[in-house]
Design an enzyme around this catalytic site. Structure first.
Site, PDB file in Angstrom:
ATOM      1  CG  HIS A   1      -2.193  -0.721   0.942  1.00 43.99           C
ATOM      2  ND1 HIS A   1      -2.560  -1.848   1.620  1.00 43.99           N
ATOM      3  CD2 HIS A   1      -3.161  -0.506   0.031  1.00 43.99           C
ATOM      4  CE1 HIS A   1      -3.713  -2.277   1.150  1.00 43.99           C
ATOM      5  NE2 HIS A   1      -4.097  -1.495   0.183  1.00 43.99           N
TER       6      HIS A   1
ATOM      7  CD  GLU B   1      -7.047 -11.340 -21.204  1.00 39.91           C
ATOM      8  OE1 GLU B   1      -6.065 -10.655 -20.899  1.00 39.91           O
ATOM      9  OE2 GLU B   1      -7.966 -11.591 -20.407  1.00 39.91           O
TER      10      GLU B   1
ATOM     11  CG  ASP C   1      -2.702 -12.473 -20.180  1.00 36.42           C
ATOM     12  OD1 ASP C   1      -1.673 -13.044 -19.776  1.00 36.42           O
ATOM     13  OD2 ASP C   1      -3.545 -11.983 -19.428  1.00 36.42           O
TER      14      ASP C   1
ATOM     15  CB  CYS D   1      -7.155  -2.314 -21.927  1.00 37.30           C
ATOM     16  SG  CYS D   1      -7.431  -4.075 -21.781  1.00 37.30           S
TER      17      CYS D   1
HETATM   18  C1  PEP Z   1      -3.596  -7.946 -20.663  1.00 37.33           C
HETATM   19  O1  PEP Z   1      -3.430  -9.165 -20.577  1.00 37.33           O
HETATM   20  O2  PEP Z   1      -3.145  -7.254 -21.592  1.00 37.33           O
HETATM   21  C2  PEP Z   1      -4.380  -7.227 -19.640  1.00 37.33           C
HETATM   22  C3  PEP Z   1      -4.723  -5.973 -19.795  1.00 37.33           C
HETATM   23  O3  PEP Z   1      -4.670  -7.899 -18.493  1.00 37.33           O
HETATM   24  P1  PEP Z   1      -3.592  -8.232 -17.327  1.00 37.33           P
HETATM   25  O4  PEP Z   1      -2.337  -7.499 -17.639  1.00 37.33           O
HETATM   26  O5  PEP Z   1      -4.240  -7.778 -16.073  1.00 37.33           O
HETATM   27  O6  PEP Z   1      -3.480  -9.713 -17.441  1.00 37.33           O
HETATM   28 MG    MG Z   2      -4.676 -10.308 -19.214  1.00 35.76          MG
END
Ligand code: PEP
Ligand code: MG
Length: 541
Positions: free
Chosen positions: A188, A427, A451, A498
């Site tokens: 934190h 992903e 991913d 994202c």
């Molecule tokens: C990704 O896999 O790109 C994603 C945004 O999820 P995380 O990084 O949380 O697995």
């Molecule tokens: Mg992911």
């Protein structure tokens, strides 16, 4: 000059004097007071101030949903308000005519000694609580508490360890950096340093003799310079100036539109890991939250979070963001994110194992609680839900059935909810190849390139020995991103990226040319991506 190396949990440069955080080291001497009644009033004032301070911190903790810290603070407030501890101190001042600070110490130590041998958790907590409130009151009485920050120049706070409570207590305008021996990048305290935008280092063997010495914190390289030479100091002063100019320049963009030179509008959203990150999202003026990693409420605890707790957190984000869209990703547990209480068996190959939506579809009760919490919170803002690690249409059909049950349950109880958009995280290569079918079922597709890259290349994203081969710009990755965006558009969906790649400004133009509608990046990257977008003219070499 001495140089120490540790791990930076937040980048930036800080130059200033060291303040070594001492704990329980007040050197209080005993003296006789002439007017015991006046001394008691002094004590009572310190007690009230301590209570105010604790209540202020409690409010902060509650706002940040730091329930375990809040619980401790409630216990301490009750202990002080209850009065028996305070009465013991007052009675000593009155009968022995000693100074209040000394009476606090002796009362505290006597209680600790009496119960020291009892190995009961409640008693142990009580002793810790008594020590904590005693120390706070002593600091108040001795006048070296928070008010003293007012006359202090900003400092680099150095400590063996730093709790979020301690950080909250400090005057945050007087903090240049944190340096500690213990800690972790996901603690934190590290998160608070990110929210405060000050550099932080962990893993440094700190020493009390550093107090008041000049130092430099290099939050890029993870280095700490004690008593730097003039040459090093000048180099860092220059770097700091440049850093400041860059920041000021970027901050000018905080209220600007995300639009290219030829007028193409892009939606630039932020990724957040917890509620604490919302402040920085607002600071940089992101136009939405493109990925709320909802794991923060499930990790580091002893049991599943209840629906009410989830709801309160989602309602908070929804109300703060207002009309701006907030996309909550349902729990993506498994792989490197494990919660003991879930009892997920160890796997030989966790990245390929039981994670994300697979776990949620197996643990319906848990999944439904989260979905209900999001639905209820949707009445307070503009929410969307997206589902991680999807590989088949059947999974989406199963989710839809559960959603239907959730909606029916809410309708039966006449619980209001708003209009919610649904999205699928793309992903896995499987999701890319059936992107058209998936897109028919939802409002948007969001590319999780972190991913997706590891599954396309068959390279574990955490394997450091592959770091030179792991290529997020690999043509296969880019081709799959393009395929997904096209499929989304063919089916009337919007498309988002994202994963971390969305913040790579060398790729911004390529993504816009591919027709991406939304880029979602960590808050500290929003302004540099905005700058890049505003310099792009599409169709230009
Ligand atoms: C990704 O896999 O790109 C994603 C945004 O999820 P995380 O990084 O949380 O697995
Ligand atoms: Mg992911």
């Amino acid at each position: 000059m001495k140089v120490f190396h540790g791990t930076a949990t937040y980048e930036g440069i800080a130059i200033g004097k060291v303040q070594y955080l001492r704990k329980n080291e007040q050197h209080i001497r005993q003296y006789t007071v002439e007017n015991a009644r006046r001394e008691i009033r002094r004590f009572q004032k310190a007690k009230e101030k301590t209570l105010d301070g604790l209540k202020f911190m409690l409010e902060q903790m509650e706002q940040e949903f730091m329930e375990s810290e809040a619980k401790i603070l409630r216990r301490r407030i009750k202990l002080l308000e209850d009065g028996s501890f305070a009465r013991a101190i007052e009675s000593q001042v009155l009968s022995e005519k000693v100074n209040a600070a000394y009476a606090i110490i002796t009362t505290r130590d006597e209680i600790a000694r009496t119960f020291a041998k009892m190995n009961d958790e409640v008693v142990r907590n009580r002793i810790t609580d008594i020590k904590d409130i005693s120390n706070r009151m002593i600091l108040m009485i001795e006048g070296i508490a928070r008010e003293d920050y007012a006359n202090m120049e900003p400092v680099i706070v150095v400590a063996n360890n730093l709790s979020p409570t301690e950080v909250m207590e400090m005057d945050q305008n007087k903090l240049l950096a944190f340096v500690s021996r213990e800690g972790s990048p996901v603690s934190h305290t590290a998160i608070i340093s990110k929210t405060l935008s000050i550099p932080a280092l962990i893993g440094i063997e700190v020493d009390p003799s550093w107090e008041d010495k000049m130092a430099i914190v290099d939050g890029y390289e993870g280095a700490f310079y004690l008593e730097p030479t003039r040459r090093v100091l000048e180099k860092y002063q220059e770097m700091q100036q440049k850093e400041q100019q860059d920041k000021e320049f970027l901050m000018k963009l905080r209220n600007m539109e995300d639009v290219t030179l030829d007028g193409t509008k892009v939606r630039l959203y932020a990724n957040i890991r917890s509620l604490e990150d919302i402040r920085s999202v607002q600071e940089v003026g992101a136009s939405g939250i493109g990925l709320l990693r909802s794991e923060f409420q499930y990790l580091g605890r002893e049991n599943y979070p209840r629906e009410a707790e989830l709801f309160r957190a989602y309602r908070k984000v929804a109300s703060i963001m207002g009309e701006k869209l907030v996309i909550i990703r349902t729990l993506d547990i498994g792989a490197d994110k494990k919660a003991e209480y879930m009892d997920l068996p160890d796997e030989e190959n966790p990245a390929m194992g039981n994670r994300g939506i697979r776990v949620c579809l197996e643990r319906r009760k848990m999944f439904k609680a989260q979905l209900r919490a999001i639905y209820r919170a949707s009445a307070f803002g503009n929410l969307a839900i997206m589902y991680p690690m999807i590989t088949s249409l059947e999974e989406v059909h199963e989710i839809k059935k559960i959603i239907q049950e959730v909606v029916e349950g809410l309708n039966q109880k006449e619980i209001p909810f708003g209009k919610i958009q649904h999205g699928i995280m793309v992903e896995t290569p499987a999701a890319v190849m059936i992107a058209d079918d998936l897109a028919k079922e939802v409002d948007f597709l969001s590319l999780g390139t972190n991913d997706l890259t590891q599954y396309i290349l068959a390279m574990d994203r955490k394997n450091s020995s592959l770091k030179d081969r792991y290529d997020e710009h690999h043509p296969a990755v880019l081709k799959m991103i393009k395929m997904t965006i096209d499929a989304a558009h063919r089916q009337g969906c919007w498309a988002c990226i994202c994963g971390e790649l969305a913040g790579d400004t060398t790729m911004t133009k390529t993504f816009l040319e591919m027709g991406v509608d939304v880029l979602s990046v960590v808050a500290p990257s929003v302004l540099s991506v905005r700058k890049t977008i505003r310099e792009i003219r599409l169709g230009e070499e």
